[in-house]
Design a protein around this motif. Structure first.
Motif, PDB file in Angstrom:
ATOM      1  N   ASN A  27       0.816  -1.319   0.086  1.00 56.37           N
ATOM      2  CA  ASN A  27      -0.080   0.090  -0.047  1.00 56.37           C
ATOM      3  C   ASN A  27       0.772   1.301   0.079  1.00 56.37           C
ATOM      4  N   ASP A  28       0.250   2.471  -0.162  1.00 55.05           N
ATOM      5  CA  ASP A  28       0.979   3.704  -0.201  1.00 55.05           C
ATOM      6  C   ASP A  28       0.906   3.949   1.365  1.00 55.05           C
ATOM      7  N   ALA A  29       2.398   4.153   1.858  1.00 55.90           N
ATOM      8  CA  ALA A  29       2.254   4.650   3.236  1.00 55.90           C
ATOM      9  C   ALA A  29       1.613   5.908   3.615  1.00 55.90           C
ATOM     10  N   LEU A  30       0.968   5.873   4.809  1.00 59.30           N
ATOM     11  CA  LEU A  30       0.121   7.029   5.409  1.00 59.30           C
ATOM     12  C   LEU A  30      -0.725   7.405   4.419  1.00 59.30           C
ATOM     13  N   GLY A  31      -1.469   6.630   3.573  1.00 58.95           N
ATOM     14  CA  GLY A  31      -2.713   6.678   2.912  1.00 58.95           C
ATOM     15  C   GLY A  31      -3.990   6.321   3.688  1.00 58.95           C
ATOM     16  N   PRO A  32      -5.043   6.095   3.259  1.00 60.16           N
ATOM     17  CA  PRO A  32      -6.114   5.825   3.848  1.00 60.16           C
ATOM     18  C   PRO A  32      -6.144   4.489   4.545  1.00 60.16           C
ATOM     19  N   HIS A  33      -6.731   4.118   5.543  1.00 61.96           N
ATOM     20  CA  HIS A  33      -6.629   2.764   6.156  1.00 61.96           C
ATOM     21  C   HIS A  33      -7.586   1.968   5.346  1.00 61.96           C
ATOM     22  N   GLN A  34      -7.037   0.584   5.196  1.00 63.02           N
ATOM     23  CA  GLN A  34      -7.683  -0.291   4.603  1.00 63.02           C
ATOM     24  C   GLN A  34      -7.883  -0.146   2.673  1.00 63.02           C
ATOM     25  N   GLN A  35      -7.053   0.576   2.448  1.00 69.00           N
ATOM     26  CA  GLN A  35      -7.131   1.074   0.782  1.00 69.00           C
ATOM     27  C   GLN A  35      -6.905  -0.103   0.301  1.00 69.00           C
ATOM     28  N   CYS A  36      -7.233   0.026  -1.240  1.00 64.66           N
ATOM     29  CA  CYS A  36      -6.943  -1.124  -1.892  1.00 64.66           C
ATOM     30  C   CYS A  36      -5.417  -1.459  -2.120  1.00 64.66           C
ATOM     31  N   SER A  37      -5.020  -2.607  -2.293  1.00 65.61           N
ATOM     32  CA  SER A  37      -3.737  -3.001  -2.333  1.00 65.61           C
ATOM     33  C   SER A  37      -3.126  -3.489  -3.792  1.00 65.61           C
ATOM     34  N   ARG A  38      -1.976  -3.406  -3.792  1.00 66.96           N
ATOM     35  CA  ARG A  38      -1.186  -3.920  -4.917  1.00 66.96           C
ATOM     36  C   ARG A  38      -0.507  -5.428  -4.500  1.00 66.96           C
ATOM     37  N   LEU A  39      -0.632  -6.075  -5.512  1.00 61.96           N
ATOM     38  CA  LEU A  39       0.086  -7.606  -5.380  1.00 61.96           C
ATOM     39  C   LEU A  39       1.332  -7.599  -6.068  1.00 61.96           C
ATOM     40  N   ARG A  40       2.322  -7.622  -5.199  1.00 62.39           N
ATOM     41  CA  ARG A  40       3.678  -7.569  -5.839  1.00 62.39           C
ATOM     42  C   ARG A  40       4.376  -8.826  -5.716  1.00 62.39           C
ATOM     43  N   MET A  41       5.515  -9.141  -6.481  1.00 55.53           N
ATOM     44  CA  MET A  41       6.344 -10.302  -6.519  1.00 55.53           C
ATOM     45  C   MET A  41       7.836 -10.084  -6.763  1.00 55.53           C
ATOM     46  N   TYR A  42       8.367 -10.780  -5.888  1.00 53.26           N
ATOM     47  CA  TYR A  42      10.160 -10.668  -5.877  1.00 53.26           C
ATOM     48  C   TYR A  42      10.482 -11.908  -6.373  1.00 53.26           C
ATOM     49  N   ASP A  43      11.455 -11.679  -7.385  1.00 56.06           N
ATOM     50  CA  ASP A  43      12.150 -13.098  -7.607  1.00 56.06           C
ATOM     51  C   ASP A  43      13.190 -13.061  -7.006  1.00 56.06           C
ATOM     52  N   TRP A  44      13.498 -14.381  -6.421  1.00 61.94           N
ATOM     53  CA  TRP A  44      14.657 -14.446  -5.393  1.00 61.94           C
ATOM     54  C   TRP A  44      16.102 -14.604  -6.135  1.00 61.94           C
ATOM     55  N   TYR A  45      15.864 -15.008  -7.250  1.00 67.96           N
ATOM     56  CA  TYR A  45      17.298 -15.151  -8.000  1.00 67.96           C
ATOM     57  C   TYR A  45      17.717 -14.234  -8.974  1.00 67.96           C
ATOM     58  N   THR A  46      16.634 -13.464  -9.620  1.00 67.94           N
ATOM     59  CA  THR A  46      16.798 -12.209 -10.560  1.00 67.94           C
ATOM     60  C   THR A  46      16.924 -10.961  -9.726  1.00 67.94           C
ATOM     61  N   LYS A  47      16.482 -11.082  -8.627  1.00 68.40           N
ATOM     62  CA  LYS A  47      16.269  -9.670  -7.586  1.00 68.40           C
ATOM     63  C   LYS A  47      15.355  -8.944  -8.315  1.00 68.40           C
ATOM     64  N   HIS A  48      14.506  -9.300  -9.207  1.00 67.07           N
ATOM     65  CA  HIS A  48      13.530  -8.373  -9.850  1.00 67.07           C
ATOM     66  C   HIS A  48      12.224  -8.523  -9.401  1.00 67.07           C
ATOM     67  N   THR A  49      11.470  -7.100  -9.049  1.00 67.91           N
ATOM     68  CA  THR A  49      10.231  -7.081  -8.292  1.00 67.91           C
ATOM     69  C   THR A  49       9.201  -6.567  -9.557  1.00 67.91           C
ATOM     70  N   SER A  50       8.094  -7.244  -9.755  1.00 66.45           N
ATOM     71  CA  SER A  50       6.948  -6.836 -10.445  1.00 66.45           C
ATOM     72  C   SER A  50       5.708  -6.757  -9.932  1.00 66.45           C
ATOM     73  N   THR A  51       5.003  -6.022 -10.412  1.00 65.23           N
ATOM     74  CA  THR A  51       3.539  -5.876 -10.052  1.00 65.23           C
ATOM     75  C   THR A  51       2.425  -6.784 -10.829  1.00 65.23           C
ATOM     76  N   VAL A  52       2.080  -7.747  -9.945  1.00 68.30           N
ATOM     77  CA  VAL A  52       1.166  -8.748 -10.481  1.00 68.30           C
ATOM     78  C   VAL A  52      -0.334  -8.072 -10.643  1.00 68.30           C
ATOM     79  N   LEU A  53      -1.027  -7.565  -9.604  1.00 65.73           N
ATOM     80  CA  LEU A  53      -2.163  -6.654  -9.711  1.00 65.73           C
ATOM     81  C   LEU A  53      -1.936  -5.289  -9.189  1.00 65.73           C
ATOM     82  N   GLU A  54      -2.356  -4.374 -10.085  1.00 64.60           N
ATOM     83  CA  GLU A  54      -2.232  -3.189  -9.600  1.00 64.60           C
ATOM     84  C   GLU A  54      -3.397  -2.476  -8.782  1.00 64.60           C
ATOM     85  N   ALA A  55      -3.279  -1.600  -7.835  1.00 59.39           N
ATOM     86  CA  ALA A  55      -4.443  -1.047  -7.049  1.00 59.39           C
ATOM     87  C   ALA A  55      -5.398  -0.487  -7.938  1.00 59.39           C
ATOM     88  N   VAL A  56      -6.911  -0.743  -7.683  1.00 62.25           N
ATOM     89  CA  VAL A  56      -7.847  -0.111  -8.416  1.00 62.25           C
ATOM     90  C   VAL A  56      -8.337   1.018  -7.786  1.00 62.25           C
TER      91      VAL A  56
END
Length: 393
Positions: free
Chosen positions: A274-303
């Motif tokens: 979530n965005d820090a210091l934003g609204p409580h219980q706001q819509c969240s993003r689903l993020r994924m971190y690849d352990w071996y490539t060290k790459h972070t991607s967004t699976v589902l964006e906040a609506v």
């Protein structure tokens, strides 16, 4: 299948937990039979429990009321199928304070080698006393030695009523959490080092190679704000190397992160953001971190706003944003590509399957009875969910 239930005992005026066993037959394509097996039994004084990756061992954190008005003790037990093989008195070891059993910081994680257990506890604090508190001198002690305890157990004078910040509502006994590792064979506990002092660690698990620990760290600055139901507190995902004590940042340090989950093939970590210091219980993003490539991607964006005029078929309709307190403890499918989560939409809760590679979502409850569905666990692609309606809790 072993399920834990809770019920109010009116005669004892307390809530009791008990377990139910179910037998499930699966032919690889569908569930052939499912039904109750055996009788129910009450679960007494269990705080946390977790099965090992192989399913052979089980760890149980248990509280034991002590005698003569002493503080209750905490034992960490290891069960091997039908017998107890270890029972370790964590209170007697005196390495830390009480073990956390909440779902905000607490965890009980097996190492992949099944030789160590990871948990979170309150940091051991030195004893404090008033300036005016004094003890009677012991017999045979000189005037100089009177009132001088040993250096290690010397209480801090004048700090008995010093205010210490805590993490707010329902977490008032949580102030300075530390990560602890139990060596099962040696029955020894060590407090992990290398974690920055301005962070409170929690929701930890072992790294894929068992050489370190991945955890969520919450910032203390500007001061400890309440965390319960507050998914907008500044936090990030970290990795601490147990061999060198090096702490590494895995996610952005300006957001709010929680609920990390490692895939079965130990290659990917998904988490909510979530965005820090934003609204409580706001819509969240689903993020994924690849352990071996060290790459972070967004699976589902906040609506930003749900569009209810969607005319797509129910099964292919996009998830209307992620609004949930946490991901299920076991949420990954066996292929380490799909994961299952539940999210609130309008007046009910539905279950979705998310393809982490394509970012596509599929509803599993579009044609199910109307009500709220919650994912409990998934194992070998067999999903266990909870269903409730206003008339049938």
């Amino acid at each position: 299948l072993l399920a834990e239930w809770s019920q109010r005992d009116l005669a004892r005026a307390e809530n009791v937990k008990f377990c139910r066993q179910y037998l499930i037959f699966h032919d690889g394509a569908s569930v052939v039979y499912s039904g109750p097996a055996g009788t129910c039994s009450e679960i007494k004084d269990e705080l946390l429990s977790r099965e090992s990756p192989s399913g052979v061992l089980k760890a149980v954190l248990r509280k034991v009321p002590s005698k003569e008005k002493e503080k209750e003790k905490q034992f960490l037990e290891v069960w091997d199928q039908n017998r107890k093989v270890k029972s370790i008195d964590l209170t007697a070891l005196d390495k830390h304070g009480s073990v956390y059993d909440d779902d905000q910081f607490g965890c009980l994680a097996w190492s992949h080698s099944e030789t160590h257990l990871l948990y979170v506890a309150e940091k051991k604090c030195p004893k404090a006393e008033s300036f005016f508190q004094s003890k009677a001198p012991e017999l045979g002690a000189s005037d100089e030695d009177a009132g001088r305890p040993g250096k290690d157990d010397a209480p801090l004078k004048g700090e008995q009523f010093v205010y210490r910040e805590d993490w707010g509502e329902a977490l008032s006994t949580r102030s300075v959490p530390v990560l602890c590792a139990l060596d099962i064979e040696g029955s020894s506990v060590s407090v992990l080092e290398g974690i920055p002092e301005h962070l409170s660690p929690g929701q930890a698990f072992w790294s894929p190679d068992d050489t370190g620990v991945v955890f969520v760290g919450w910032w203390h600055e500007p001061f400890r704000l309440g965390l319960r139901h507050c998914t907008n507190r500044r936090s990030a995902l970290f990795y601490v190397d147990l061999t060198g004590g090096r702490c590494e940042l895995l996610s952005e340090d300006t957001r709010a992160v929680w609920s990390p989950r490692l895939s079965p093939d130990r290659c990917r970590i998904v988490y909510l953001e979530n965005d820090a210091l934003g609204p409580h219980q706001q819509c969240s993003r689903l993020r994924m971190y690849d352990w071996y490539t060290k790459h972070t991607s967004t699976v589902l964006e906040a609506v930003p706003r749900q569009a209810w005029g969607d005319t797509a078929a129910p099964l292919t309709r996009a998830v209307p944003g992620i609004h949930c307190g946490a991901l299920p403890g076991l949420c990954w499918a066996a292929d380490s590509r799909r994961l299952v989560l539940d999210t609130a939409q309008r007046s009910q809760q539905d279950v979705f399957v998310v393809d982490t590679v394509m970012g596509a979502t599929t509803s599993l409850t579009a044609d199910a009875p109307q009500g709220s569905w919650s994912v409990l666990t998934i194992d070998r692609d067999i999903l266990v969910a909870r269903f409730s309606t206003p008339s049938c809790p």
